[in-house]
Design a protein around this motif. Structure first.
Motif, mmCIF file in Angstrom:
data_model
loop_
_atom_site.group_PDB
_atom_site.id
_atom_site.type_symbol
_atom_site.label_atom_id
_atom_site.label_comp_id
_atom_site.label_asym_id
_atom_site.label_seq_id
_atom_site.Cartn_x
_atom_site.Cartn_y
_atom_site.Cartn_z
ATOM 1 N N MET A 1 -11.728 -11.497 -3.682
ATOM 2 C CA MET A 1 -11.519 -10.616 -4.810
ATOM 3 C C MET A 1 -11.099 -9.237 -4.311
ATOM 4 S SD MET A 1 -14.215 -9.709 -7.760
ATOM 5 C CE MET A 1 -13.584 -10.063 -9.337
ATOM 6 N N MET A 2 -10.100 -8.626 -4.971
ATOM 7 C CA MET A 2 -9.613 -7.322 -4.558
ATOM 8 C C MET A 2 -10.506 -6.212 -5.108
ATOM 9 S SD MET A 2 -5.556 -7.109 -4.556
ATOM 10 C CE MET A 2 -4.784 -8.411 -5.458
ATOM 11 N N THR A 3 -10.742 -5.245 -4.255
ATOM 12 C CA THR A 3 -11.515 -4.094 -4.706
ATOM 13 C C THR A 3 -10.596 -3.093 -5.373
ATOM 14 O OG1 THR A 3 -11.232 -2.918 -2.629
ATOM 15 C CG2 THR A 3 -13.119 -4.401 -2.777
ATOM 16 N N VAL A 4 -11.174 -2.115 -6.016
ATOM 17 C CA VAL A 4 -10.386 -1.078 -6.681
ATOM 18 C C VAL A 4 -9.558 -0.318 -5.656
ATOM 19 C CG1 VAL A 4 -10.530 1.032 -8.048
ATOM 20 C CG2 VAL A 4 -12.043 -0.870 -8.572
ATOM 21 N N SER A 5 -10.124 -0.087 -4.476
ATOM 22 C CA SER A 5 -9.416 0.633 -3.426
ATOM 23 C C SER A 5 -8.172 -0.138 -2.978
ATOM 24 C CB SER A 5 -10.339 0.864 -2.239
ATOM 25 O OG SER A 5 -9.656 1.489 -1.195
ATOM 26 N N THR A 6 -8.293 -1.432 -2.779
ATOM 27 C CA THR A 6 -7.164 -2.254 -2.360
ATOM 28 C C THR A 6 -6.094 -2.289 -3.447
ATOM 29 O OG1 THR A 6 -8.644 -3.625 -1.058
ATOM 30 C CG2 THR A 6 -6.498 -4.542 -1.563
ATOM 31 N N THR A 7 -6.515 -2.443 -4.689
ATOM 32 C CA THR A 7 -5.571 -2.455 -5.808
ATOM 33 C C THR A 7 -4.844 -1.133 -5.916
ATOM 34 O OG1 THR A 7 -7.040 -3.978 -6.968
ATOM 35 C CG2 THR A 7 -5.347 -2.909 -8.269
ATOM 36 N N SER A 8 -5.554 -0.041 -5.711
ATOM 37 C CA SER A 8 -4.939 1.286 -5.761
ATOM 38 C C SER A 8 -3.908 1.454 -4.656
ATOM 39 C CB SER A 8 -6.004 2.377 -5.623
ATOM 40 O OG SER A 8 -6.894 2.331 -6.693
ATOM 41 N N LYS A 9 -4.218 0.964 -3.471
ATOM 42 C CA LYS A 9 -3.275 1.065 -2.352
ATOM 43 C C LYS A 9 -2.014 0.258 -2.628
ATOM 44 C CE LYS A 9 -6.755 1.945 1.173
ATOM 45 N NZ LYS A 9 -7.462 1.415 2.332
ATOM 46 N N ILE A 10 -2.182 -0.916 -3.169
ATOM 47 C CA ILE A 10 -1.023 -1.765 -3.493
ATOM 48 C C ILE A 10 -0.174 -1.105 -4.575
ATOM 49 C CG2 ILE A 10 -0.322 -3.972 -4.509
ATOM 50 C CD1 ILE A 10 -2.743 -5.221 -3.045
ATOM 51 N N ALA A 11 -0.819 -0.561 -5.594
ATOM 52 C CA ALA A 11 -0.091 0.117 -6.669
ATOM 53 C C ALA A 11 0.658 1.330 -6.129
ATOM 54 C CB ALA A 11 -1.049 0.527 -7.776
ATOM 55 N N ALA A 12 0.031 2.085 -5.244
ATOM 56 C CA ALA A 12 0.683 3.250 -4.643
ATOM 57 C C ALA A 12 1.885 2.829 -3.799
ATOM 58 C CB ALA A 12 -0.312 4.029 -3.798
ATOM 59 N N ALA A 13 1.766 1.733 -3.067
ATOM 60 C CA ALA A 13 2.878 1.246 -2.249
ATOM 61 C C ALA A 13 4.059 0.833 -3.134
ATOM 62 C CB ALA A 13 2.421 0.073 -1.390
ATOM 63 N N PHE A 14 3.782 0.154 -4.235
ATOM 64 C CA PHE A 14 4.851 -0.217 -5.157
ATOM 65 C C PHE A 14 5.508 1.018 -5.765
ATOM 66 C CE2 PHE A 14 2.912 -4.577 -5.616
ATOM 67 C CZ PHE A 14 4.003 -5.251 -5.105
ATOM 68 N N ALA A 15 4.715 2.022 -6.096
ATOM 69 C CA ALA A 15 5.267 3.257 -6.663
ATOM 70 C C ALA A 15 6.198 3.943 -5.663
ATOM 71 C CB ALA A 15 4.138 4.196 -7.079
ATOM 72 N N VAL A 16 5.787 3.991 -4.412
ATOM 73 C CA VAL A 16 6.625 4.606 -3.374
ATOM 74 C C VAL A 16 7.929 3.823 -3.220
ATOM 75 C CG1 VAL A 16 6.791 5.049 -0.886
ATOM 76 C CG2 VAL A 16 4.733 5.696 -2.133
ATOM 77 N N LEU A 17 7.849 2.502 -3.214
ATOM 78 C CA LEU A 17 9.060 1.682 -3.110
ATOM 79 C C LEU A 17 10.011 1.924 -4.275
ATOM 80 C CD1 LEU A 17 7.598 -1.698 -1.813
ATOM 81 C CD2 LEU A 17 9.032 -0.074 -0.569
ATOM 82 N N MET A 18 9.461 2.054 -5.471
ATOM 83 C CA MET A 18 10.296 2.308 -6.649
ATOM 84 C C MET A 18 10.986 3.668 -6.549
ATOM 85 S SD MET A 18 10.194 -0.307 -8.634
ATOM 86 C CE MET A 18 10.613 0.252 -10.252
ATOM 87 N N VAL A 19 10.268 4.676 -6.091
ATOM 88 C CA VAL A 19 10.849 6.014 -5.946
ATOM 89 C C VAL A 19 11.962 5.994 -4.906
ATOM 90 C CG1 VAL A 19 10.364 8.356 -5.138
ATOM 91 C CG2 VAL A 19 8.828 7.269 -6.759
ATOM 92 N N LEU A 20 11.713 5.352 -3.780
ATOM 93 C CA LEU A 20 12.737 5.294 -2.737
ATOM 94 C C LEU A 20 13.977 4.538 -3.207
ATOM 95 C CD1 LEU A 20 10.567 4.674 0.444
ATOM 96 C CD2 LEU A 20 11.694 6.790 -0.251
ATOM 97 N N ALA A 21 13.785 3.459 -3.932
ATOM 98 C CA ALA A 21 14.921 2.686 -4.444
ATOM 99 C C ALA A 21 15.724 3.505 -5.439
ATOM 100 C CB ALA A 21 14.430 1.401 -5.089
#
Length: 53
Positions: A1-21
Motif C-alpha cells: 500500500m502506498m503512503t501519502v508521502s509516496t503518493t505525493s512524490k509521484i504526483a510531484a514527479a508527474f507535475a514536473v514532467l508536465m511542466v517540462l513538456a
C-alpha cells in the motif's frame, strides 16, 4: 500500500514532467512563429522591391 508521502512524490514527479513538456512545446512553437514572421517580412520586402521596379 502506498503512503501519502509516496503518493505525493509521484504526483510531484508527474507535475514536473508536465511542466517540462509544456515548456518544450512552447519553445518549439515560438521558434516556428519567429520563422514565419521572418518569412513574411522577406516576402513583403520582395513585394516592395518588385513594385518599385
Amino acid at each position: 500500500m502506498m503512503t501519502v508521502s509516496t503518493t505525493s512524490k509521484i504526483a510531484a514527479a508527474f507535475a514536473v514532467l508536465m511542466v517540462l513538456a509544456s515548456c518544450s512545446n512552447t519553445i518549439r512553437g515560438m521558434g516556428r512563429d519567429t520563422a514565419n514572421a521572418v518569412n513574411a517580412t522577406e516576402d513583403a520586402g520582395h513585394t516592395v522591391k518588385k513594385a518599385a521596379q
